[in-house]
Design a protein around this motif. Structure first.
Motif, mmCIF file in Angstrom:
data_model
loop_
_atom_site.group_PDB
_atom_site.id
_atom_site.type_symbol
_atom_site.label_atom_id
_atom_site.label_comp_id
_atom_site.label_asym_id
_atom_site.label_seq_id
_atom_site.Cartn_x
_atom_site.Cartn_y
_atom_site.Cartn_z
ATOM 1 N N ILE A 31 8.023 -0.606 4.559
ATOM 2 C CA ILE A 31 7.691 0.613 3.809
ATOM 3 C C ILE A 31 8.252 1.862 4.494
ATOM 4 C CG2 ILE A 31 5.670 -0.348 2.689
ATOM 5 C CD1 ILE A 31 3.926 1.120 4.699
ATOM 6 N N LEU A 32 8.796 1.701 5.679
ATOM 7 C CA LEU A 32 9.405 2.835 6.368
ATOM 8 C C LEU A 32 10.870 3.017 5.973
ATOM 9 C CD1 LEU A 32 7.839 2.465 9.905
ATOM 10 C CD2 LEU A 32 7.178 4.028 8.066
ATOM 11 N N GLU A 33 11.383 2.081 5.186
ATOM 12 C CA GLU A 33 12.767 2.178 4.719
ATOM 13 C C GLU A 33 12.779 2.379 3.214
ATOM 14 O OE1 GLU A 33 14.860 -1.317 5.970
ATOM 15 O OE2 GLU A 33 14.273 -1.040 8.061
ATOM 16 N N LYS A 34 13.624 3.281 2.759
ATOM 17 C CA LYS A 34 13.755 3.533 1.321
ATOM 18 C C LYS A 34 14.249 2.265 0.644
ATOM 19 C CE LYS A 34 15.301 7.002 -1.907
ATOM 20 N NZ LYS A 34 14.089 6.957 -2.665
ATOM 21 N N GLN A 35 13.599 1.914 -0.460
ATOM 22 C CA GLN A 35 13.941 0.695 -1.180
ATOM 23 C C GLN A 35 15.068 0.969 -2.160
ATOM 24 O OE1 GLN A 35 12.441 -2.200 -0.151
ATOM 25 N NE2 GLN A 35 11.734 -0.732 1.346
ATOM 26 N N ASN A 36 16.035 0.115 -2.154
ATOM 27 C CA ASN A 36 17.191 0.230 -3.032
ATOM 28 C C ASN A 36 16.945 -0.669 -4.242
ATOM 29 O OD1 ASN A 36 19.536 1.568 -3.438
ATOM 30 N ND2 ASN A 36 20.738 0.387 -1.976
ATOM 31 N N THR A 37 16.177 -0.176 -5.198
ATOM 32 C CA THR A 37 15.850 -0.986 -6.362
ATOM 33 C C THR A 37 15.959 -0.159 -7.627
ATOM 34 O OG1 THR A 37 14.177 -2.362 -7.422
ATOM 35 C CG2 THR A 37 13.374 -0.536 -6.106
ATOM 36 N N LYS A 38 16.308 -0.815 -8.698
ATOM 37 C CA LYS A 38 16.372 -0.142 -9.991
ATOM 38 C C LYS A 38 15.006 -0.158 -10.680
ATOM 39 C CE LYS A 38 17.829 -4.309 -12.382
ATOM 40 N NZ LYS A 38 18.827 -4.957 -13.187
ATOM 41 N N TYR A 39 14.060 -0.908 -10.123
ATOM 42 C CA TYR A 39 12.759 -1.079 -10.752
ATOM 43 C C TYR A 39 11.788 0.030 -10.361
ATOM 44 C CZ TYR A 39 14.616 -5.717 -11.574
ATOM 45 O OH TYR A 39 15.399 -6.766 -11.956
ATOM 46 N N LYS A 40 10.923 0.369 -11.309
ATOM 47 C CA LYS A 40 9.801 1.270 -11.066
ATOM 48 C C LYS A 40 8.543 0.482 -11.421
ATOM 49 C CE LYS A 40 12.121 4.988 -10.018
ATOM 50 N NZ LYS A 40 12.022 5.627 -8.736
ATOM 51 N N TYR A 41 7.462 0.764 -10.729
ATOM 52 C CA TYR A 41 6.254 -0.040 -10.865
ATOM 53 C C TYR A 41 5.080 0.781 -11.362
ATOM 54 C CZ TYR A 41 9.028 -3.343 -8.266
ATOM 55 O OH TYR A 41 10.031 -4.182 -7.884
ATOM 56 N N ASP A 42 4.227 0.128 -12.161
ATOM 57 C CA ASP A 42 3.000 0.757 -12.646
ATOM 58 C C ASP A 42 1.948 0.824 -11.548
ATOM 59 O OD1 ASP A 42 3.938 1.055 -15.318
ATOM 60 O OD2 ASP A 42 3.551 -1.072 -15.644
ATOM 61 N N TRP A 43 1.951 -0.150 -10.666
ATOM 62 C CA TRP A 43 1.012 -0.201 -9.546
ATOM 63 C C TRP A 43 1.755 -0.582 -8.278
ATOM 64 C CZ3 TRP A 43 -4.138 0.879 -9.270
ATOM 65 C CH2 TRP A 43 -4.814 1.056 -10.480
ATOM 66 N N VAL A 44 1.477 0.154 -7.206
ATOM 67 C CA VAL A 44 1.950 -0.206 -5.875
ATOM 68 C C VAL A 44 0.706 -0.227 -4.986
ATOM 69 C CG1 VAL A 44 3.305 0.512 -3.870
ATOM 70 C CG2 VAL A 44 4.256 0.776 -6.183
ATOM 71 N N MET A 45 0.473 -1.353 -4.331
ATOM 72 C CA MET A 45 -0.702 -1.488 -3.475
ATOM 73 C C MET A 45 -0.266 -1.633 -2.033
ATOM 74 S SD MET A 45 -3.163 -3.853 -5.709
ATOM 75 C CE MET A 45 -3.349 -3.544 -7.447
ATOM 76 N N CYS A 46 -0.850 -0.804 -1.208
ATOM 77 C CA CYS A 46 -0.571 -0.817 0.221
ATOM 78 C C CYS A 46 -1.900 -0.570 0.929
ATOM 79 C CB CYS A 46 0.462 0.258 0.562
ATOM 80 S SG CYS A 46 0.907 0.272 2.301
ATOM 81 N N ARG A 47 -2.630 -1.631 1.148
ATOM 82 C CA ARG A 47 -3.990 -1.514 1.660
ATOM 83 C C ARG A 47 -4.061 -1.755 3.167
ATOM 84 N NH1 ARG A 47 -8.401 -0.673 -1.968
ATOM 85 N NH2 ARG A 47 -9.433 -1.503 -0.168
ATOM 86 N N ASN A 48 -4.690 -0.799 3.859
ATOM 87 C CA ASN A 48 -5.008 -0.937 5.278
ATOM 88 C C ASN A 48 -3.791 -1.168 6.168
ATOM 89 O OD1 ASN A 48 -7.728 -0.643 4.545
ATOM 90 N ND2 ASN A 48 -7.829 -2.797 4.037
ATOM 91 N N VAL A 49 -2.723 -0.457 5.887
ATOM 92 C CA VAL A 49 -1.508 -0.525 6.682
ATOM 93 C C VAL A 49 -1.259 0.820 7.360
ATOM 94 C CG1 VAL A 49 1.001 -0.795 6.587
ATOM 95 C CG2 VAL A 49 -0.452 -2.285 5.224
ATOM 96 N N LEU A 50 -1.429 1.884 6.604
ATOM 97 C CA LEU A 50 -1.088 3.224 7.085
ATOM 98 C C LEU A 50 -1.917 3.662 8.284
ATOM 99 C CD1 LEU A 50 -0.705 4.923 3.592
ATOM 100 C CD2 LEU A 50 1.099 3.968 5.048
ATOM 101 N N ILE A 51 -3.087 3.104 8.447
ATOM 102 C CA ILE A 51 -3.951 3.493 9.571
ATOM 103 C C ILE A 51 -3.321 3.180 10.925
ATOM 104 C CG2 ILE A 51 -6.125 3.372 8.288
ATOM 105 C CD1 ILE A 51 -6.577 0.580 9.472
ATOM 106 N N TYR A 52 -2.305 2.332 10.931
ATOM 107 C CA TYR A 52 -1.641 1.962 12.181
ATOM 108 C C TYR A 52 -0.427 2.836 12.489
ATOM 109 C CZ TYR A 52 -4.622 -2.067 11.687
ATOM 110 O OH TYR A 52 -5.719 -2.875 11.538
ATOM 111 N N PHE A 53 -0.085 3.748 11.569
ATOM 112 C CA PHE A 53 1.093 4.596 11.737
ATOM 113 C C PHE A 53 0.715 5.986 12.218
ATOM 114 C CE2 PHE A 53 3.516 2.333 8.041
ATOM 115 C CZ PHE A 53 3.694 1.226 8.831
ATOM 116 N N ASN A 54 1.662 6.642 12.903
ATOM 117 C CA ASN A 54 1.450 8.054 13.226
ATOM 118 C C ASN A 54 1.664 8.862 11.944
ATOM 119 O OD1 ASN A 54 4.262 8.601 12.867
ATOM 120 N ND2 ASN A 54 4.680 8.142 15.010
ATOM 121 N N SER A 55 1.307 10.140 11.963
ATOM 122 C CA SER A 55 1.345 10.952 10.740
ATOM 123 C C SER A 55 2.750 11.069 10.149
ATOM 124 C CB SER A 55 0.747 12.334 10.992
ATOM 125 O OG SER A 55 1.471 13.009 11.983
#
Length: 103
Positions: A31-55
């Motif tokens: 998730i720290l790298e920009k995704q090279n995709t033509k798709y767009k999503y109605d839902w993106v779930m990223c649960r309990n990951v960001l708490i481990y990153f700096n701001s």
């Protein structure tokens, strides 16, 4: 029904019906790298990951995830994740669920 609730040993858990799963894309990437995709999503779930990153990395990750959303898409994060919604132009719509704020 699209949401199937567990019973007995699986009580408290759920799964999504086969019909919904057949129309769903699951994949993993950084998730720290920009995704090279033509798709767009109605839902993106990223649960309990960001708490481990700096701001700085939280901000970078959320910008990348936000770029994957359709205009009406929803971003679901963990309830203990914290970030500046105004800086990211996101609006809280429910318990840990965000949409792109209208500019």
């Amino acid at each position: 029904h699209s949401l199937l609730l567990g019973r007995n040993k699986a009580a408290g858990y759920f799964t999504v019906s086969k019909d919904i799963r057949s129309r769903t894309n699951f994949y993993s990437s950084s998730i720290l790298e920009k995704q090279n995709t033509k798709y767009k999503y109605d839902w993106v779930m990223c649960r309990n990951v960001l708490i481990y990153f700096n701001s700085e990395n939280v901000h970078k990750a959320l910008l990348n995830l936000k770029s994957l959303l359709t205009d009406a898409g929803r971003l679901c994060v963990g309830h203990s994740e914290s970030f500046d919604t105004e800086k990211l132009n996101l609006k809280l719509t429910g318990n840990s669920i965000y949409v792109k704020a209208i500019a």
